[in-house]
Write an enzyme that holds these catalytic residues in place. Structure first.
Site, short mmCIF file in Angstrom:
data_model
loop_
_atom_site.label_atom_id
_atom_site.label_comp_id
_atom_site.label_asym_id
_atom_site.label_seq_id
_atom_site.Cartn_x
_atom_site.Cartn_y
_atom_site.Cartn_z
CE LYS A 80 -1.89 18.31 55.52
NZ LYS A 80 -3.05 17.60 55.84
CD GLU A 93 3.21 25.24 56.74
OE1 GLU A 93 4.15 25.39 56.14
OE2 GLU A 93 2.21 24.64 56.27
CB SER A 130 -9.09 14.94 52.49
OG SER A 130 -9.54 14.81 53.74
C1 LIG Z 1 -4.32 18.43 56.22
C2 LIG Z 1 -5.54 17.65 56.03
C3 LIG Z 1 -6.70 18.34 55.69
C4 LIG Z 1 -6.84 19.65 55.81
O1 LIG Z 1 -6.13 20.36 54.80
P1 LIG Z 1 -6.95 21.12 53.80
O2 LIG Z 1 -5.71 22.04 52.96
O3 LIG Z 1 -7.88 22.16 54.25
O4 LIG Z 1 -7.13 20.29 52.61
C5 LIG Z 1 -7.69 17.70 55.27
N1 LIG Z 1 -7.54 16.13 55.48
C6 LIG Z 1 -6.80 15.26 55.61
C7 LIG Z 1 -6.62 13.86 55.61
C8 LIG Z 1 -5.46 15.94 55.98
O5 LIG Z 1 -4.48 15.38 56.32
#
Ligand SMILES: *Cc1c(COP(=O)(O)O)cnc(C)c1O
Length: 414
Positions: A86, A108, A377
């Site tokens: 993020k 948000e 992610s």
């Molecule tokens: C917020 C989040 C997501 C989902 O958001 P995307 O916009 O779909 O990438 C995925 N993985 C993690 C670790 C997150 O914090």
């Protein structure tokens, strides 16, 4: 309404007239920044000194052998500052805010991860910061609210509607309409009105650009399949964009299957057949909605994938079949996370674990000469309460009970 920002029929900018000039200003600033190589260089410098970029790729030696199929590599977005991808988007929008001469940011947040990232950016750049969060989420996500406030952000608990993410988005737009002169709305994913889907994907493309080169350096070839979890779609767009023109690379997006197909308790907009095309929150995409266009309640073990809409760019890539969409259920996701922790010592966030679950399902059918790449992610520190509950760890339960008892004692004495 403007004509740009459409991906076949999806996307657009369905915004109130009063915000039109603000969106024009943002789009102009974004296009100028995109066309200015010095801006991307400034972004790279910032990310390499503040957020551990380039993040490495790690080969899962033990699981590749155990599963007996494809060789498995992981892109380590968990090593970013604040623990997930993020921050890539948020820092980019911070630089853009500075470029536009604005001094205040709003955002948000659902689970609070995007709120923490935005508060971090605001502290670093010296911006005023207000975070809108459903009152229900404020109550559930105290650790994130704590850090946002420590970083100087004002956290507004939204008590409208269901008191969750969509109500927070409405409030953020309301704030923006009133304060657009000095305020930028740092939207958190590849959704919303144009230019947000494209702009957020652009900042996140740093993931895919790095990963493509790293795979070539490491293995000499491109991966056969690339996996990313899909909430709003920003980490998936970021990784996929690096391989979009490599037709031989299969792109797999993994949504939140929750309690499974047909359960009505999931957030799979593209992998299952429950979502329909509609316009909401300023853009056109697949939404989980009823026949009257009322948004349905979604469910996922991971807060970050628990969302009714999805990036219009991904809806387009779904219809053109460039990306294959699958969904992983809560149970499979927790199992995949535990397996990754136990066998590799990596702790993927519950969101990321969706991508791991699907990859573990498919890897055994592939040959050892084939490579796959999973986007990690984020990391799961934030998920400790959820995971410990899900696996009913008795020692964790005792810890929470003792902690609560100590507070009660203090209250009695004080
Ligand atoms: C917020 C989040 C997501 C989902 O958001 P995307 O916009 O779909 O990438 C995925 N993985 C993690 C670790 C997150 O914090």
């Amino acid at each position: 309404m403007k004509n740009q920002g459409y991906y076949s029929q999806f996307g657009g900018a369905y915004i109130p007239e009063i915000l039109a000039s603000t969106f024009d200003e943002l789009e102009t600033a974004y296009i100028e920044a995109r066309d200015d190589p010095a801006f991307w260089q400034e972004y790279l410098d910032l990310m390499s000194t503040y957020s551990c970029r380039a993040t490495p790729i790690t080969r899962l030696d033990n699981l590749s052998e155990q599963l007996g199929g494809a060789s498995i590599y992981v892109k380590r977005e968990d090593l970013n500052h604040t623990g997930a991808h993020k921050v890539n988007n948020v820092m980019g929008q911070g630089l853009l805010t500075k470029r536009m001469g604005k001094t205040r940011v709003i955002a948000e947040t659902g689970a609070g991860q995007h709120g923490v990232a935005t508060a971090t950016m605001a502290a670093k750049f010296g911006f005023d910061c207000t975070i809108y969060m459903g009152a229900h989420d404020v109550a559930r996500q105290r650790p994130n609210v704590f850090w946002m406030e420590q970083m100087g952000a004002t956290v507004v608990a939204v008590t409208e509607g269901s008191q969750t993410l969509k109500d927070a988005i409405n409030e953020a737009f309301r704030d923006w309409v009133t304060n657009m002169d000095d305020t930028h709305y740092a939207l958190g994913t590849a959704c919303g009105p144009h230019p947000f889907p494209e702009m957020v994907s652009w900042f996140q493309s740093i993931i895919g650009t790095e990963a493509r080169q790293q795979m070539l350096d490491r293995t000499g070839v491109l991966p056969h399949r690339v996996y990313a979890c899909v909430g709003g779609g920003s980490n998936a767009m970021g990784l996929f964009s690096g391989f979009m023109d490599d037709k031989e690379v299969e792109l797999v997006g993994v949504e939140a299957g929750g309690r499974g197909r047909g359960s009505g308790e999931h957030a799979a907009r593209l992998a299952y057949d429950d979502a329909t095309i509609g316009v909401a929150q300023g853009y056109k995409t697949y939404f989980l909605q009823d026949r009257d266009g009322q948004m349905q309640d979604t469910h996922s073990v991971s807060a970050g994938l628990d969302y009714v809409g999805v990036s219009p760019i991904l809806s387009h890539l779904h219809e053109t079949k460039r990306v294959r969409f699958e969904a992983a259920t809560d149970d499979d996701v927790v199992a995949a996370m535990q397996r990754t922790v136990r066998c590799e010592g990596l702790i993927p966030a519950l969101e990321s674990s969706h991508a791991f679950a699907q990859a573990y399902l498919e890897a055994p059918q592939m040959s050892p000469e084939e490579n796959i790449l999973i986007n990690m992610s984020g990391r799961a520190d934030k998920d400790i309460f959820t995971v410990a509950d899900a696996i009913a760890d008795p020692k964790w339960r005792d810890f929470i009970i003792q902690k609560a008892a100590a507070y009660q004692m203090e209250n009695l004495n004080g």
